[in-house]
Design a protein around this motif. Structure first.
Motif, PDB file in Angstrom:
ATOM      1  N   ASN B 164      44.700  33.506  37.301  1.00 50.59           N
ATOM      2  CA  ASN B 164      43.569  34.406  37.231  1.00 50.59           C
ATOM      3  C   ASN B 164      42.631  34.091  36.085  1.00 50.59           C
ATOM      4  OD1 ASN B 164      42.509  36.991  38.436  1.00 50.59           O
ATOM      5  ND2 ASN B 164      42.525  37.434  36.259  1.00 50.59           N
ATOM      6  N   GLN B 170      41.390  34.406  42.126  1.00 55.83           N
ATOM      7  CA  GLN B 170      41.646  35.848  42.094  1.00 55.83           C
ATOM      8  C   GLN B 170      42.561  36.330  43.207  1.00 55.83           C
ATOM      9  OE1 GLN B 170      37.613  36.681  42.476  1.00 55.83           O
ATOM     10  NE2 GLN B 170      37.114  36.120  40.385  1.00 55.83           N
ATOM     11  N   CYS B 199      39.304  41.684  35.439  1.00 59.19           N
ATOM     12  CA  CYS B 199      40.367  41.693  36.440  1.00 59.19           C
ATOM     13  C   CYS B 199      40.818  43.127  36.711  1.00 59.19           C
ATOM     14  CB  CYS B 199      41.519  40.841  35.940  1.00 59.19           C
ATOM     15  SG  CYS B 199      42.851  40.703  37.072  1.00 59.19           S
TER      16      CYS B 199
END
Lengths: 833, 617
Positions: B164, B170, B199
């Motif tokens: 990530n 993602q 995130c």
């Protein structure tokens, strides 16, 4: 009303009744016997195919589909091959089995859906007979071929053809056969003369029904009940054998005294008196388990349609239901019945007449404490009646009785009222679904709505959903979606109008998937409309697959990224990769960093070369440099490795990363040096870091070469001294170490010398260096060699409290009393200052 | 001194339910492939799987043999192969090769791949490209969360961090959302969600979408608040040496999936022993959150108590002795065993940690955090590198230096890097590239002032569409601003004050009183303020992406059990350390609330940096 019992016939303890469902509104030109006919259970549609025997190949037979009330729903000339059998699936599709084993599937409005084959063997030896059957696994097709073998598919939506074993001694068509579902398996029961066989996937077993009369020489006909639990066999001696379909138990055997073969047989499973309904040309017999028989004469050709709670009889003009009178109805309407329901009905009648007798009847029920029972009976009986008037009377009586009960749960009454309202609506001849209440409960409201949707009766379906308060997702929204899917196929309206209408109608319905509707639009060739509809789809993820299908890839890619679902982005990227040429593909990725980084990940594992191309296109020299460095790891040959590193130097230079370029260049130099030395001295060095290389050289005594590296690579003095110190100590080369220490002033001081020697347990050598340690580190050095005395001196001399403490902590109270004392004194003075 | 729970501390929900759910689903999936089969399991799934369904259970469901996925040719005679794997391209590729080689050898088997926690399209693409899509069946085992302890839930996804934050991939975001959705469907909906980090925001978004799709049950929630935090909000904390017992055990022996293997030097026998480290271990439970310097004293006290308990035997009559043997002895024996293990572990750690090197390391670390004697620090780091003390440790110090100083001066940056390459090889050129990309080890940019950076970041945030696309890369130019943050949030207590580690004053005790973990401080501040108001400057320095959402149309706030209001779920995206967990436990104790940690994996400085290595190995 008064003649409710007029059409009742006693059979044993029970009664049977024949209820008129519809006057058929079809105007058939010929007698029913001229047609191939199939009527679906649960009051489903009826399909007719005229002239199916194909007497003249030039005339095209007409395939017609009617509702159960005879309202035409579709009609079209049959253009395909010779049809052997028609049948309906559980989801209202029409199956037409052709002679060559091809099965054509139509929807109930005559639209062609698909076709499938029953296999080579069938098409070679041709279809002789076919039966279409229903099981918990769906609709199945069983075929008897011209080669006298059975082929069977249990579920036509997931076709797995099974060819059943041969029947021994079968030389011509068997006299009769049937399909049954037992032990989660479909089996075929075949009668050949007097012999009966059961065929399953692997074996053919000969069986005898227990207690079958011996006077028969052949089995003429057989039928299996709706639930596959019971079997009836008619023999040429005129006997009907009834028993369980597993042939373990005989229920009854009745002599009909008729010896010619019947046209059709059907089981009627009833709660009191089950029976077998047998039809000959002009005669219908209801043969009860009790060995009694009811005879009905027939005026014209008829067809029997077995249902779960009765048998429907269809002829050219009428549609009737033959069934055992349900318990509740019997109790209430039986002549001179004293059942609570009957009394309540009577009480209500008197009440309407404003007669005081009402009270008497009521009292009679209440005295027996049966009023609740009476209400229940009336409600239940209402459910089994066809005439709305009768239903109303019964419900009114129930409602009347309810008034005298304090806590009778209302649900039963309410739901029956609702159900009946829906049932009456679908029984209307314009809709033509003669469902009984039992069937309705069995098929569930969902299926009923599906059936309405199949008939395109959208408004009615929506009304039903609203009325029954079906959750929107399963009810109204689902119907609307079907409507919209149908709507988008209407060619005459413009895209704008349709998109607008659809959106307007669907606006407040929840859980609608516009993408499904758009897919339909696309399938019917209206791409523009599909795109318009997709705009209404709130979840961008849902839009992507269709956009791809429509080749709107850039739009799909940005929608996928918008959705934040990387899996979806992947889907699009992979699709594009195969769809576009490489240049265009890369260009598209370039504008979508998220997609690009995903694709890079993929390439790292799958296609390293592509990764390089990607960097190349982007002029990403830094990454290219890194790429080459990485590639060099896996290169066993030195030349290739150096070449790769050279490429990375070039790239790093282009990327203006001088540091990396220089570092890489040095690595190349180092590699060459290592190789040279490896060849000369046989020491394995390749791949070591500079530090490790020098260590390795020193440890084998190649001091000169080590020095050379030290100079060539501008290794810092400190590092080199540490290195050499450790390497020499490791080897135990104390003389060399001493020489080294004296070679010039140590850039790392001399404490490390002491410590390293101690580490190798050489106190003697360590002592040599103590004197050269700087004053600040003296204490430490003395302590390291374990010279407490000198440590004390040094610490006191430096008057450093923390150092004194360190020394103190190392002194033991018993052996070093004097030192401790001195130190403590010094500490006191140091503290004072 | 042992930490006792406050009496009014709320009860934690029962997380064993999650295990049961996972087990039932796994069994269901195994049954989908009836008959005997061999099971291949991803190496890193072995321990988590063991927590859910042990070998006996698997055997009960007709698993014949168990193999570890090693990406090598297999020798299995079974006709049915089942693969239980993470959705990784590499593994799927290996399976495809396997199927293809079977095909070439004319061998017919059934293959089933069970992806956990979810399928990825990319994996199916590989199956398709390798031409085996029709030969294997695939399934999902939605095993999102493994409860490691009463208050620690883990996704057991160490690769989340690298994928990530470094690779910009993602994929795992949906997994994070899925985990929250699962918790919510089992334990009721949350009333308040806070978060910081890009995130975190994405996870929240996917979670919200799943929430809208699914049915909304209004169940009595068992915990009310959620805090989501990205690992890259705070890199400093995980890079500091851990000195709390549990953290130290992790740093030295590496706790794997809640259990640790103590080697012969600890067990003082010739074999290693595997020990589960959780609240069930009474000895451990009392020392896990303690500063290491206290542990030894505590253990010896404990040993004395134990002795007294044993000594009770003397002077007992037969009846009493019988009762003693029946009731107490087993417990005492168990405690005895654990105690001796922990004492052994302690000794072994002592040996390593009281060495001069370690002390100096700590000193350097503290100077860096406090921001003085930076030159000396650089020199000692240099020496550290030159002496080749430890590859990871050197890297850790370099990163700490860069983070606390907002990057290194050009000169230092080059020279330290060059030194490092000399010590550990050119391969680390790539490691440095990674570190730079993450902002862990960067060069100070001359001429670029903070305000320029800020206005640029500000623009990105305002312009939504651009924001979405470029967000992924905004972290590249990120600055740590540690000094300013530290001042504003008072992360570094004034030096000079004696810090009594026996009686912790604040969360700084987990780092010997030198530093309050930034991540935990943020959580504390936000919970105190019930949002981000007043923290604007802080969030700006942390690169924004903060949010606080109250569940819409939710009147449940009032109905919520008051206990549930005091249970807070903290989700770390990219891993959290045991020190942070200890700090939060301390905070909870102070505030009378309980924290539940939900992390993508337990991390430590070593794990974090190893994930960023790109060297030959």
């Amino acid at each position: 009303m008064a003649f409710v019992t007029a059409n009742w016939n006693p059979l044993g303890e029970a009664f049977y009744r024949k209820v008129e469902l519809y006057d058929m509104s079809w105007k058939l030109k010929e007698s029913l016997r001229e047609y191939l006919i199939a009527a679906a259970p649960y009051g489903g549609p009826i399909a007719l195919l005229k002239g199916y025997q194909g007497r003249s190949p030039s005339t095209r037979p007409q395939l017609e589909i009617f509702s159960a009330s005879g309202v035409p729903m579709a009609s079209f000339p049959w253009k395909s091959g010779l049809v052997k059998q028609l049948g309906w699936t559980v989801s209202d599709d029409l199956l037409c089995v052709q002679e060559d084993g091809t099965v054509l599937v139509y929807d109930l409005l005559g639209g062609f859906k698909r076709h499938f084959s029953m296999g080579n063997e069938v098409s070679q030896s041709q279809v002789m007979e076919t039966k279409i059957f229903h099981s918990p696994y769906g609709t199945g097709v069983a075929i008897l071929t011209g080669a006298l073998r059975f082929t069977l598919a249990t579920n036509i939506d997931d076709i797995k053809l099974k060819r059943l074993p041969e029947v021994p001694g079968l030389e011509g068509a068997p006299t009769c056969w049937a399909v049954l579902t037992q032990d989660r398996q479909s089996k075929v029961m075949v009668a050949n003369g007097y012999h009966l066989f059961i065929l399953d996937n692997t074996s053919c077993t000969s069986v005898t029904p227990p207690g079958l009369s011996p006077q028969a020489s052949s089995i003429l006909h057989m039928c299996v009940s709706f639930s596959y639990k019971y079997l009836a066999i008619l023999t040429d001696s005129g006997h009907v054998w009834m028993g369980t379909s597993n042939l373990k138990e005989k229920i009854s055997e009745v002599d009909t005294n008729i010896r010619n073969p019947p046209k059709q047989m059907a089981w009627h499973e009833a709660s009191q008196q089950s029976s077998v309904v047998i039809m000959w040309d002009r005669l219908l017999l209801v043969v009860g388990e009790c060995k009694e028989i009811i005879q009905y004469p027939l005026d014209s050709d008829s067809v029997l349609v077995p249902e779960m709670d009765g048998v429907r009889i269809i002829n050219e003009t009428h549609h009737e239901l033959l069934q055992e009178v349900p318990g509740a109805c019997e109790e209430i309407f039986k002549i001179a019945s004293m059942a609570p329901g009957a009394l309540l009905l009577e009480a209500h009648k008197e009440y309407e007449k404003e007669s005081q007798k009402a009270d008497e009847y009521l009292r009679e029920i209440k005295e027996q404490n049966l009023l609740a029972e009476a209400v229940k009976q009336c409600v239940e009986a209402a459910g089994h009646e066809y005439e709305p008037e009768t239903q109303k009377t019964l419900l009114r009586a129930a409602s009347f009785g309810k008034c005298f009960l304090s806590n009778f749960p209302p649900e039963l009454f309410i739901s029956m009222c609702r159900d009946l309202r829906v049932l009456n609506a679908v029984r209307d001849y314009t809709v033509g679904m003669p469902l009984t209440h039992t069937q309705f409960k069995q098929m569930t409201i969902q299926v009923l709505i599906d059936r309405l949707v199949h008939r395109k009766l959208y408004p009615l379906a929506i009304e039903v959903c609203r009325y029954l308060k079906t959750p929107e997702y399963q009810g109204v929204s689902r119907v609307l979606k079907h409507w919209a899917c149908y709507k988008v196929q209407q060619k005459e309206e413009s895209d704008e109008v349709i998109a607008k209408t659809v959106n307007m109608r669907l606006a407040d319905a929840s859980g609608i998937s516009y993408s499904e509707i758009a897919t339909k639009a696309y399938e019917s060739g209206r791409t523009e409309l599909a795109i318009k509809l997709l705009e209404y789809e709130p979840r961008s993820g849902e839009q992507v697959p269709l956009l791809l299908k429509m080749k709107k890839s850039p739009l799909a890619l940005s929608k996928a990224i918008e959705s934040g679902d990387t899996d979806l982005v992947y889907t699009v990227v992979m699709y594009l990769k195969n769809e576009l040429n490489r240049g265009d593909f890369f260009m598209m990725l370039r504008n979508q960093p998220v997609a690009l980084s995903l694709y890079r990940q993929f390439c790292k594992h799958q296609e390293l070369n592509t990764l390089m191309d990607l960097f190349n296109q982007d002029d990403n020299h830094q990454e290219l440099g890194n790429y080459y460095v990485k590639a060099s790891y896996n290169e066993p040959r030195l030349e290739a490795r150096v070449a790769l590193l050279q490429s990375s130097v070039d790239e790093f230079n282009k990327a203006k990363n001088e540091f990396a370029a220089k570092a890489t260049e040095e690595e190349m130099r180092l590699l060459r040096f290592q190789r040279k030395l490896e060849e000369a001295k046989g020491e394995p060095l390749l791949g070591f870091s500079l530090h490790d290389t020098i260590t390795a050289l020193l440890s084998v005594g190649l001091h000169k070469h080590a020095e050379q590296l030290y100079k060539d690579f501008r290794v810092s003095d400190k590092r080199f001294w540490w290195l050499k110190l450790k390497a020499l100590a490791e080897k135990g080369d104390w003389d060399e170490l001493e020489k080294f220490a004296k070679s010039k002033k140590s850039p790392i001081g001399y404490l490390p010398f002491v410590e390293v020697c101690i580490k190798h347990q050489n106190k003697h050598e360590a002592r040599k260096y103590v004197s050269r340690v700087t004053p600040e580190q003296k204490v430490k050095a003395h302590l390291a060699v374990g010279d407490l005395q000198s440590a004390t001196e040094a610490a006191i001399e430096r008057r450093n409290e923390s150092e004194i403490n360190t020394v103190l902590s190392r002194c033991s109270a018993t052996t070093d009393v004097i030192l401790v004392e001195r130190l403590n004194r010094a500490k006191a003075t140091a503290a004072k200052k | 001194m042992a930490q006792t729970e406050r009496r009014d501390a709320p009860e934690l929900p029962d997380f064993s339910l999650l295990k049961r759910l996972a087990r039932d689903q796994l069994i269901f999936l195994l049954e989908q492939l009836p008959g005997r089969k061999d099971l291949f399991i991803d190496a890193d799934l072995m321990s988590p799987l063991d927590r859910i369904a042990n070998v006996t259970i698997l055997k009960q469901h007709e698993v014949d043999k168990l193999y570890k996925v090693e990406l090598k040719p297999i020798f299995s005679s079974s006709d049915q192969l089942c693969f239980l794997i993470r959705p990784r391209i590499q593994t799927v590729k290996w399976i495809s090769d396997l199927v293809n080689s079977d095909k070439a050898a004319g061998r017919f088997r059934k293959y089933k791949i069970i992806f956990t926690p979810q399928k990825f399209y990319a994996c199916e693409t590989v199956l398709e490209e390798q031409g085996v899509f029709g030969d294997v069946t695939t399934d999902e085992w939605n095993f999102y969360i493994l409860p490691l302890d009463d208050d620690i839930l883990s996704l057991e996804l160490p690769e989340f961090f690298r994928d990530n934050f470094l690779e910009g991939d993602q994929r795992w975001v949906t997994t994070g959302g899925g985990a929250l959705h699962l918790l919510q469907s089992v334990y009721g909906s949350f009333s308040k969600v806070y978060g910081i980090g890009r995130c975190a925001k994405m996870v929240y978004e996917t979670w919200r979408e799943q929430m809208e799709d699914g049915d909304q049950r209004t169940k009595q929630p068992e915990f009310a608040k959620v805090f989501l935090i990205d690992r890259d909000v705070d890199f400093i904390t995980p890079l500091c040496s851990q000195v709390v017992y549990e953290g130290l055990v992790d740093d030295i022996f590496r706790i794997k999936c809640g259990s640790v293997e103590f080697g012969p030097d600890v067990t003082s026998s010739d074999k290693s022993i595997k020990v589960m480290l959780n609240s069930q271990d009474k000895v451990f439970n009392e020392i896990r959150n303690e500063h290491f310097s206290n542990v030894f004293g505590f253990l010896s006290q404990k040993a004395k108590n134990l002795q007294t308990a044993y000594d009770k035997r003397r002077g007992m009559d037969i009846q009493q002795m019988k009762a003693f043997v029946a009731d107490e002895l087993k417990g005492l024996k168990q405690e005895h065993r654990l105690l001796s293990l922990h004492i052994g572990a302690c000794e072994s750690m002592m040996k390593k940690k009281t060495k001069q090197d370690f002390q100096e390391l700590l000193k350097t670390e503290h100077s860096l955090l406090e921001g003085f004697e930076i030159r000396e620090c650089i020199t000692s780091i240099e020496e550290h590198i030159n002496r080749q003390v430890s590859m990871i440790e050197s890297l850790r110090l370099l990163c700490l230096l860069s983070l606390t100083e907002n990057g290194l001066l050009s000169k230092d940056y080059r020279s330290l890097k060059a030194q490092y390459l000399q010590s550990y090889g050119i391969d680390h050129l790539l490691t440095f590239a990674n570190l730079r990309q993450l902002g862990l080890l960067v060069e100070q940019q001359p001429g670029e002032t903070l305000t320029v950076m800020e206005s640029r970041v500000g623009k990105l945030v305002n312009d939504k569409t651009v924001g979405k696309l470029t967000d992924a890369f905004s972290s590249l130019a990120k600055k740590s601003n540690f000094r300013a943050l530290s001042k504003r949030l008072a992360l570094v207590p004034k030096s000079g004050d004696e810090y009594d580690l026996r009686v912790p004053r604040d969360m700084a005790y987990v780092f010997s009183g030198a530093y309050i973990p930034l991540s935990c401080k943020l959580i504390e501040q936000v919970l105190e303020r019930d949002g981000w108001t007043g923290l604007e400057e802080v969030t700006r320095m942390l690169n924004g992406h903060e949010f606080a959402v109250t569940a819409v149309g939710n009147s449940s706030e009032a109905r919520t059990k008051t206990d549930a209001q005091r249970i807070i779920l903290v989700m770390f995206l990219g891993g959290c350390t045991y020190s942070e967990i200890s700090a939060l436990r301390y905070l909870g104790k102070e505030r009378g609330c309980r924290f539940i940690i939900l992390t993508t994996a337990i991390t430590s400085s070593a794990r974090l940096l190893e994930a960023l290595l790109d060297n030959h190995a």
